[in-house]
Design a protein around this motif. Structure first.
Motif, PDB file in Angstrom:
ATOM      1  N   ALA A 224      41.455  45.447  41.468  1.00  0.00           N
ATOM      2  CA  ALA A 224      41.209  44.475  40.396  1.00  0.00           C
ATOM      3  C   ALA A 224      41.054  43.061  40.954  1.00  0.00           C
ATOM      4  O   ALA A 224      40.560  42.161  40.269  1.00  0.00           O
ATOM      5  N   HIS A 241      39.142  27.410  39.639  1.00  0.00           N
ATOM      6  CA  HIS A 241      38.129  28.463  39.600  1.00  0.00           C
ATOM      7  C   HIS A 241      37.486  28.539  38.225  1.00  0.00           C
ATOM      8  O   HIS A 241      38.163  28.362  37.215  1.00  0.00           O
ATOM      9  N   ILE A 243      36.350  31.246  35.859  1.00  0.00           N
ATOM     10  CA  ILE A 243      36.487  32.700  35.720  1.00  0.00           C
ATOM     11  C   ILE A 243      35.625  33.236  34.581  1.00  0.00           C
ATOM     12  O   ILE A 243      35.849  34.325  34.077  1.00  0.00           O
ATOM     13  N   MET A 280      44.932  31.077  28.531  1.00  0.00           N
ATOM     14  CA  MET A 280      43.794  30.306  29.075  1.00  0.00           C
ATOM     15  C   MET A 280      43.823  28.845  28.583  1.00  0.00           C
ATOM     16  O   MET A 280      44.541  28.520  27.657  1.00  0.00           O
ATOM     17  N   HIS A 281      43.014  27.993  29.238  1.00  0.00           N
ATOM     18  CA  HIS A 281      43.083  26.553  28.950  1.00  0.00           C
ATOM     19  C   HIS A 281      42.783  26.262  27.483  1.00  0.00           C
ATOM     20  O   HIS A 281      43.228  25.250  26.948  1.00  0.00           O
ATOM     21  N   VAL A 291      43.247  39.528  28.107  1.00  0.00           N
ATOM     22  CA  VAL A 291      42.971  38.887  29.400  1.00  0.00           C
ATOM     23  C   VAL A 291      42.375  39.923  30.362  1.00  0.00           C
ATOM     24  O   VAL A 291      41.354  39.680  31.006  1.00  0.00           O
TER      25      VAL A 291
HETATM   26  C1  HEC Z   1      38.842  33.711  40.806  1.00  0.00           C
HETATM   27  C2  HEC Z   1      40.263  33.487  40.635  1.00  0.00           C
HETATM   28  C3  HEC Z   1      41.008  34.434  39.708  1.00  0.00           C
HETATM   29  C4  HEC Z   1      41.063  35.807  39.749  1.00  0.00           C
HETATM   30  C5  HEC Z   1      40.384  36.748  40.726  1.00  0.00           C
HETATM   31  C6  HEC Z   1      41.923  36.196  38.642  1.00  0.00           C
HETATM   32  N1  HEC Z   1      42.367  35.095  37.981  1.00  0.00           N
HETATM   33 FE1  HEC Z   1      43.567  35.105  36.369  1.00  0.00          FE
HETATM   34  N2  HEC Z   1      43.213  33.113  36.110  1.00  0.00           N
HETATM   35  C7  HEC Z   1      42.496  32.306  36.971  1.00  0.00           C
HETATM   36  C8  HEC Z   1      42.250  31.018  36.361  1.00  0.00           C
HETATM   37  C9  HEC Z   1      41.515  29.852  36.977  1.00  0.00           C
HETATM   38  C10 HEC Z   1      42.842  31.098  35.076  1.00  0.00           C
HETATM   39  C11 HEC Z   1      42.775  30.003  33.995  1.00  0.00           C
HETATM   40  C12 HEC Z   1      41.354  29.943  33.491  1.00  0.00           C
HETATM   41  C13 HEC Z   1      41.100  29.016  32.349  1.00  0.00           C
HETATM   42  O1  HEC Z   1      41.997  28.749  31.544  1.00  0.00           O
HETATM   43  O2  HEC Z   1      39.953  28.556  32.234  1.00  0.00           O
HETATM   44  C14 HEC Z   1      43.455  32.413  34.972  1.00  0.00           C
HETATM   45  C15 HEC Z   1      44.216  32.857  33.886  1.00  0.00           C
HETATM   46  C16 HEC Z   1      44.898  34.059  33.857  1.00  0.00           C
HETATM   47  C17 HEC Z   1      45.883  34.420  32.868  1.00  0.00           C
HETATM   48  C18 HEC Z   1      46.352  33.555  31.715  1.00  0.00           C
HETATM   49  C19 HEC Z   1      47.547  32.720  32.126  1.00  0.00           C
HETATM   50  C20 HEC Z   1      47.875  31.647  31.130  1.00  0.00           C
HETATM   51  O3  HEC Z   1      49.024  31.195  31.121  1.00  0.00           O
HETATM   52  O4  HEC Z   1      47.005  31.224  30.355  1.00  0.00           O
HETATM   53  C21 HEC Z   1      46.324  35.685  33.164  1.00  0.00           C
HETATM   54  C22 HEC Z   1      47.380  36.485  32.421  1.00  0.00           C
HETATM   55  C23 HEC Z   1      45.585  36.110  34.329  1.00  0.00           C
HETATM   56  N3  HEC Z   1      44.731  35.099  34.736  1.00  0.00           N
HETATM   57  C24 HEC Z   1      45.705  37.359  34.929  1.00  0.00           C
HETATM   58  C25 HEC Z   1      44.814  37.824  35.882  1.00  0.00           C
HETATM   59  C26 HEC Z   1      44.645  39.209  36.241  1.00  0.00           C
HETATM   60  C27 HEC Z   1      45.447  40.364  35.657  1.00  0.00           C
HETATM   61  C28 HEC Z   1      43.643  39.254  37.165  1.00  0.00           C
HETATM   62  C29 HEC Z   1      43.020  40.469  37.812  1.00  0.00           C
HETATM   63  C30 HEC Z   1      42.381  41.385  36.876  1.00  0.00           C
HETATM   64  C31 HEC Z   1      43.201  37.887  37.404  1.00  0.00           C
HETATM   65  N4  HEC Z   1      43.917  37.061  36.599  1.00  0.00           N
HETATM   66  C32 HEC Z   1      42.215  37.523  38.320  1.00  0.00           C
HETATM   67  C33 HEC Z   1      42.023  32.674  38.218  1.00  0.00           C
HETATM   68  C34 HEC Z   1      41.830  33.999  38.593  1.00  0.00           C
END
Ligand code: HEC
Ligand code: HEC
Length: 442
Positions: A224, A241, A243, A280-281, A291
């Protein structure tokens, strides 16, 4: 090795890894993969602090008080804790908080755990220190609409505050802007998320996680691709990043003046996130399931997408559920309440000037004493001197009360204006019972 051999190995590796991680209790966990990940996710043993703002207990106490002080706001009714609520892991449970102008703020209120290890603050990283960050919301017109100079004057004329600032800053005993933001920041550095079951596993307890949770972890660090960004014990690389969320918010780009960083936001920590939905933001995803679905199939393709985001993430229903099961292991059973926060006091029906107050303990999941005689006009104080979160409920023919979560240190003070018999229980540990008989005043 032949090409077929390599392809075969690539296909079976994740399976092998899951097998190794989930490997039954009989096998000892000596797999090099497991040891690697256990090191990669180990917690640090102390909290960093800047040389120019070392913590002391008085400073932390002052910071905690300022965090709840509505005098910092221009309207006199908003404090940091209006949005960063302890019971919700210091977030607020809504996608975007309604600002003082009546419209939604641009971004979701982030939880405040483990700020001490940050490199930049805010979703777009525009603040370079926690001290610098603290002034932001106070002076933001839509958040607290305060004027720091004015707030400093108000606090400076309060003898209690003068005393507290003097105790916190013996070298420079004055109510100043610099000291105010230093105190708030020192308090924020005490917000360290406690160990969870995942940490027990990291420390070597193979049975701390069940098979699905371990498979979820395997996916997280494996196919993942989550660990590409959610790294280390806080589960963040502190980088920005894109995403692929549909939001129009440009995030980091405008801060840097670099369009390649458009739509990029700071990778959030994943600690104690069970309490902080929506995510998310922009608060656009309601649950962990949403998510995971986003990463699997919802990514908006655009040139700014992060290179660390896997191109395709194929996840079956079962695998998605396993990822969610793993995410849940990064939160405790209750929203943690840091020891640096003053205990909560809740009052219900108790007269302001009670004739007398009887105190009941809740140590070791038992009300003690277990039966109380009271008179109308007297108050009953229930003190959580246990190590667990409790809940105080009164259900009777003519009255009902529910305290909500009552954390260690919190007190619930009750009064009864009708004589009669009342049963008090803890909704979380219903075997806890307190029988109260109330007689008329004379
Ligand atoms: C490329 C970097 C990246 C990868 C790979 C990634 N994330 Fe994230 N994740 C982020 C970023 C950056 C945010 C916030 C994005 C936004 O709010 O615009 C985020 C947000 C989240 C959040 C929400 C947290 C919150 O407090 O809002 C969760 C839960 C999460 N990711 C889980 C995962 C899981 C599970 C995976 C794998 C399937 C994953 N992420 C893969 C960068 C990444
Ligand atoms: C009206 C709601 C509101 C109030 C009041 C408020 N905040 Fe926030 N806070 C937010 C929002 C929304 C953000 C995210 C803003 C952004 O990233 O652009 C935020 C971000 C933060 C961050 C950055 C967290 C991170 O992960 O980078 C910290 C630290 C913080 N606030 C502390 C405080 C303190 C200290 C106060 C009181 C002086 C306060 N906040 C008052 C809503 C609020």
């Amino acid at each position: 090795m032949t090409r077929e051999g390599l392809i075969h190995l690539r296909r079976v590796l994740p399976v092998l890894m899951i097998a190794a991680l989930a490997g039954g209790a009989a096998e000892k966990s000596t797999s090099p993969d497991i040891e690697h990940w256990r090191k990669a996710f180990a917690r640090p043993d102390h909290t960093p602090e800047p040389a120019d703002n070392p913590a002391n207990p008085e400073k932390v106490k002052l910071g905690a008080a300022l965090f709840e002080d509505t005098r910092l706001s221009g309207t006199g009714n908003v404090s940091c804790s209006s949005c960063h609520q302890a019971d919700l892991s210091f977030s607020d449970g809504v996608d975007r908080h309604t600002g003082l102008d009546g419209t939604a703020l641009d971004r979701r209120t982030p939880p405040l755990w483990n700020m001490a290890w940050g490199l930049s603050w805010f979703w777009d990283g525009r603040a370079g220190s926690i001290e610098a960050q603290a002034a932001g919301p106070i002076e933001n017109k839509r958040e607290m609409a305060g004027n720091l100079e004015h707030a400093i004057k108000t606090l400076g004329s309060d003898p209690l505050m003068q005393e507290s600032f003097a105790a916190a800053f013996p070298e420079d005993p004055a109510v100043t802007r610099a000291n105010l933001t230093k105190a708030i920041a020192a308090f924020e550095r005490t917000l360290v998320s406690p160990e969870t079951r995942f940490d027990q596993w990291v420390k070597g307890d193979d049975k701390a996680l069940d098979a699905d949770e371990l498979s979820g972890f395997s996916l997280f660090v494996g196919k993942a691709g989550c660990v590409g960004c959610h790294q280390g014990w806080r589960f963040t690389d502190e980088a920005f990043h894109d995403i692929g969320l549909p939001s129009e918010d440009k995030g980091r780009g405008p801060i840097l003046g670099v369009s390649a960083a458009d739509h990029a936001f700071k990778t959030p920590s994943l600690r104690e996130r069970v309490w902080t939905a929506p995510y998310m933001h922009d608060g656009s995803l309601a649950t962990f399931e949403d998510v995971v679905d986003h990463y699997a199939e919802g990514i908006v393709k655009r040139p700014t997408l992060s290179a660390d985001l896997p191109h395709t993430i194929e996840l079956s229903e079962k695998e998605r559920a396993q990822l969610v099961a793993f995410l849940n292991t990064l939160s405790g059973d209750d929203p943690p309440r840091p020891a640096s926060l003053p205990p909560k006091t809740m009052t219900w029906g108790a007269p302001a000037q009670a004739v007398s107050t009887t105190t009941v303990s809740q140590k070791d999941r038992r009300f003690s004493p277990g039966a109380i005689l009271l008179k109308v006009g007297e108050a009953l104080r229930i003190l959580n001197d246990d190590t667990r979160t409790h809940n105080v409920r009164v259900d009777s023919a003519n009255t009902s009360f529910n305290s909500d979560g009552q954390n260690p240190g919190d007190t619930v003070t009750l009064g009864f204006d009708q004589p009669g018999h009342y049963d008090i229980i803890c909704g979380i540990h219903p075997e806890m019972r307190l029988s109260v008989d109330v007689a008329s005043a004379r």
